[in-house]
Design a protein around this motif. Structure first.
Motif, PDB file in Angstrom:
ATOM      1  N   LEU A   1     -69.473 -12.189  95.997  1.00 52.26           N
ATOM      2  CA  LEU A   1     -70.936 -11.855  96.707  1.00 52.26           C
ATOM      3  C   LEU A   1     -71.898 -12.085  95.524  1.00 52.26           C
ATOM      4  CD1 LEU A   1     -72.106 -11.057  99.250  1.00 52.26           C
ATOM      5  CD2 LEU A   1     -72.058  -8.626  98.523  1.00 52.26           C
ATOM      6  N   LEU A   2     -71.599 -11.156  94.379  1.00 45.51           N
ATOM      7  CA  LEU A   2     -72.565 -11.250  93.164  1.00 45.51           C
ATOM      8  C   LEU A   2     -71.873 -10.822  92.000  1.00 45.51           C
ATOM      9  CD1 LEU A   2     -73.613  -8.209  92.868  1.00 45.51           C
ATOM     10  CD2 LEU A   2     -74.705  -8.510  95.118  1.00 45.51           C
ATOM     11  N   SER A   3     -72.538 -11.107  90.956  1.00 44.26           N
ATOM     12  CA  SER A   3     -72.205 -10.387  89.742  1.00 44.26           C
ATOM     13  C   SER A   3     -73.306  -9.515  88.996  1.00 44.26           C
ATOM     14  CB  SER A   3     -72.189 -11.637  88.555  1.00 44.26           C
ATOM     15  OG  SER A   3     -71.240 -12.661  88.959  1.00 44.26           O
ATOM     16  N   ASP A   4     -72.794  -8.458  88.601  1.00 40.96           N
ATOM     17  CA  ASP A   4     -73.532  -7.241  88.343  1.00 40.96           C
ATOM     18  C   ASP A   4     -73.196  -7.161  86.799  1.00 40.96           C
ATOM     19  OD1 ASP A   4     -75.403  -5.078  88.388  1.00 40.96           O
ATOM     20  OD2 ASP A   4     -73.796  -3.824  89.603  1.00 40.96           O
ATOM     21  N   ALA A   5     -74.201  -7.361  85.619  1.00 42.69           N
ATOM     22  CA  ALA A   5     -73.952  -7.109  84.544  1.00 42.69           C
ATOM     23  C   ALA A   5     -73.866  -5.805  83.956  1.00 42.69           C
ATOM     24  CB  ALA A   5     -75.038  -7.987  83.657  1.00 42.69           C
ATOM     25  N   PHE A   6     -73.163  -5.296  83.102  1.00 35.67           N
ATOM     26  CA  PHE A   6     -73.202  -4.149  82.583  1.00 35.67           C
ATOM     27  C   PHE A   6     -73.975  -3.984  81.493  1.00 35.67           C
ATOM     28  CE2 PHE A   6     -68.870  -3.972  84.352  1.00 35.67           C
ATOM     29  CZ  PHE A   6     -68.850  -2.591  84.670  1.00 35.67           C
ATOM     30  N   GLY A   7     -74.770  -2.729  81.248  1.00 34.20           N
ATOM     31  CA  GLY A   7     -75.575  -2.316  80.276  1.00 34.20           C
ATOM     32  C   GLY A   7     -75.139  -0.984  79.731  1.00 34.20           C
ATOM     33  N   VAL A   8     -75.920  -0.501  78.325  1.00 32.86           N
ATOM     34  CA  VAL A   8     -75.640   0.721  78.019  1.00 32.86           C
ATOM     35  C   VAL A   8     -77.063   1.504  78.638  1.00 32.86           C
ATOM     36  CG1 VAL A   8     -75.877   2.024  75.896  1.00 32.86           C
ATOM     37  CG2 VAL A   8     -74.721  -0.281  76.109  1.00 32.86           C
ATOM     38  N   ILE A   9     -76.640   2.711  78.911  1.00 34.28           N
ATOM     39  CA  ILE A   9     -77.837   3.583  79.454  1.00 34.28           C
ATOM     40  C   ILE A   9     -77.847   4.735  78.338  1.00 34.28           C
ATOM     41  CG2 ILE A   9     -78.874   5.026  80.957  1.00 34.28           C
ATOM     42  CD1 ILE A   9     -77.070   3.477  83.077  1.00 34.28           C
ATOM     43  N   CYS A  10     -79.025   5.059  77.686  1.00 37.57           N
ATOM     44  CA  CYS A  10     -79.166   5.851  76.650  1.00 37.57           C
ATOM     45  C   CYS A  10     -80.548   6.883  76.897  1.00 37.57           C
ATOM     46  CB  CYS A  10     -78.984   5.488  75.237  1.00 37.57           C
ATOM     47  SG  CYS A  10     -80.473   4.550  74.998  1.00 37.57           S
ATOM     48  N   HIS A  11     -80.558   8.057  76.296  1.00 36.17           N
ATOM     49  CA  HIS A  11     -81.839   8.542  76.318  1.00 36.17           C
ATOM     50  C   HIS A  11     -82.836   7.879  75.345  1.00 36.17           C
ATOM     51  CE1 HIS A  11     -84.600  12.117  75.307  1.00 36.17           C
ATOM     52  NE2 HIS A  11     -84.012  12.509  76.582  1.00 36.17           N
ATOM     53  N   PRO A  12     -84.137   8.091  75.651  1.00 32.59           N
ATOM     54  CA  PRO A  12     -85.316   7.576  74.966  1.00 32.59           C
ATOM     55  C   PRO A  12     -85.426   7.927  73.791  1.00 32.59           C
ATOM     56  CG  PRO A  12     -86.223   8.333  77.132  1.00 32.59           C
ATOM     57  CD  PRO A  12     -84.682   8.710  77.039  1.00 32.59           C
ATOM     58  N   SER A  13     -84.645   8.938  73.331  1.00 36.68           N
ATOM     59  CA  SER A  13     -84.801   9.381  71.841  1.00 36.68           C
ATOM     60  C   SER A  13     -83.546   8.712  71.227  1.00 36.68           C
ATOM     61  CB  SER A  13     -84.942  10.904  71.768  1.00 36.68           C
ATOM     62  OG  SER A  13     -83.491  11.440  72.301  1.00 36.68           O
ATOM     63  N   HIS A  14     -82.654   8.284  71.869  1.00 34.79           N
ATOM     64  CA  HIS A  14     -81.505   7.723  70.892  1.00 34.79           C
ATOM     65  C   HIS A  14     -81.830   6.392  70.216  1.00 34.79           C
ATOM     66  CE1 HIS A  14     -77.375   6.102  70.452  1.00 34.79           C
ATOM     67  NE2 HIS A  14     -76.974   6.990  70.881  1.00 34.79           N
ATOM     68  N   PRO A  15     -81.092   6.361  69.070  1.00 33.60           N
ATOM     69  CA  PRO A  15     -81.573   4.965  68.357  1.00 33.60           C
ATOM     70  C   PRO A  15     -81.623   3.667  69.036  1.00 33.60           C
ATOM     71  CG  PRO A  15     -80.137   6.466  66.929  1.00 33.60           C
ATOM     72  CD  PRO A  15     -80.096   7.014  68.379  1.00 33.60           C
ATOM     73  N   LEU A  16     -80.474   3.680  70.082  1.00 32.94           N
ATOM     74  CA  LEU A  16     -80.271   2.538  70.564  1.00 32.94           C
ATOM     75  C   LEU A  16     -81.538   2.025  71.453  1.00 32.94           C
ATOM     76  CD1 LEU A  16     -76.611   2.715  71.737  1.00 32.94           C
ATOM     77  CD2 LEU A  16     -77.575   1.097  70.209  1.00 32.94           C
ATOM     78  N   ALA A  17     -82.258   3.089  71.676  1.00 32.11           N
ATOM     79  CA  ALA A  17     -83.491   2.940  72.757  1.00 32.11           C
ATOM     80  C   ALA A  17     -84.954   2.310  72.164  1.00 32.11           C
ATOM     81  CB  ALA A  17     -83.939   4.309  73.400  1.00 32.11           C
ATOM     82  N   GLN A  18     -84.542   2.314  70.655  1.00 34.67           N
ATOM     83  CA  GLN A  18     -85.781   1.729  69.910  1.00 34.67           C
ATOM     84  C   GLN A  18     -85.936   0.463  69.951  1.00 34.67           C
ATOM     85  OE1 GLN A  18     -87.539   4.399  69.035  1.00 34.67           O
ATOM     86  NE2 GLN A  18     -85.426   5.489  69.818  1.00 34.67           N
TER      87      GLN A  18
END
Length: 285
Positions: free
Chosen positions: A148-165
């Motif tokens: 039916l479809l492909s659904d790509a994974f991603g990282v979810i983090c808080h806006p203050s997290h370094p990954l959110a920069q």
């Protein structure tokens, strides 16, 4: 004759000759042992005749209703269709399907349930649902599947997290040492780096609302497919796709291989496929 008032009109309605109708009436009266009409003019029923007319009309109505029901089932306008789907599809694709094709479903009885993929496979194996929308698993034997479809994974983090920069894709190395809130979806990513992350995770949650609440509370990060993140209403959180192009959830339309779908279920299946294809392609210029 009871409704038309005379033998000739009754014969015309039945497409028979008056003599043939008269003979059939005599045969019925002989079989019953009592007359159905009070006089030879055949315009007034006896008590038995009135009872026979009432019963005959009721049976004819039931027969007509049965024929209409069979025709409706064959033409996919009637029927009971049981669907189970992962929550992300239930919250994104299915509303579009029902909105676009609601007139086609007006006389159907459609039961929609959302559950995890393993539960969907279990329900299919027990013939408790007609159509399943889920990821394939170890218990997929005996199922007919259509991607039916492909659904790509991603990282979810808080806006203050370094990954959110940053907003670009995240590679596995950037997640080394991160505090992961593990879940059954991310646990299915068959990548050594992801397996290591899950092995070191101190917290596992399955309910998306709970997972999002913990990310909001800055307890850690999580990894989810993009559609699941949208379905969980991750408002105020940051979603960054994984750089690993293989980190995708593959969602399939599933049904029992040996079981023939009803016309109504086939129509629903076709509409789900069409809507999904339109959503993937997006609007055309």
């Amino acid at each position: 004759m009871a409704r038309s008032g005379n033998l000739s009109d009754a014969a015309d309605i039945l497409g028979r000759t008056p003599s043939a109708v008269s003979m059939m009436l005599k045969q019925l009266e002989t079989h019953l042992g009592e007359p159905l009409f009070e006089t030879d003019r055949k315009n007034k029923l006896t008590a038995l005749g009135a009872y026979v007319l009432e019963q005959a009309e009721r049976e004819l109505q039931q027969f007509d209703n049965m024929v209409k029901a069979i025709e409706g089932y064959a033409n996919a306008t009637h029927g009971h269709v049981r669907i189970a789907t992962v929550p992300s599809v239930a919250g994104s694709i299915m509303p579009v399907v029902f909105s676009k094709y609601i007139k086609d479903f007006s006389k159907m009885d459609i039961e929609l349930r959302d559950m995890d993929s393993n539960s969907i496979l279990h329900e299919l194996s027990r013939n408790r649902i007609d159509i399943g929308i889920a990821t394939m698993g170890e218990n997929s034997a005996g199922l007919h599947s259509q991607h039916l479809l492909s659904d790509a994974f991603g990282v979810i983090c808080h806006p203050s997290h370094p990954l959110a920069q940053n907003r670009g894709p995240v590679d596995w190395q950037a997640l080394t040492g991160e505090r992961l809130i593990a879940n059954s979806l991310s646990a299915g990513i068959d990548v050594p780096a992801c397996k290591t992350l899950h092995a070191n995770a101190l917290l596992t949650a399955q309910n998306l609302t709970s997972i999002m609440a913990m990310v909001h509370a800055e307890i850690g990060i999580t990894i989810l497919p993009e559609m699941a993140a949208r379905a969980a209403n991750a408002t105020g959180l940051i979603f960054r796709p994984l750089a690993d192009s293989l980190a995708k959830r593959q969602i399939h339309m599933l049904r029992k291989r040996e079981a023939a779908l009803s016309p109504a279920a086939r129509l629903v299946e076709q509409h789900i496929l069409a809507c999904t294809a339109d959503m993937i392609q997006g609007p055309t210029a």
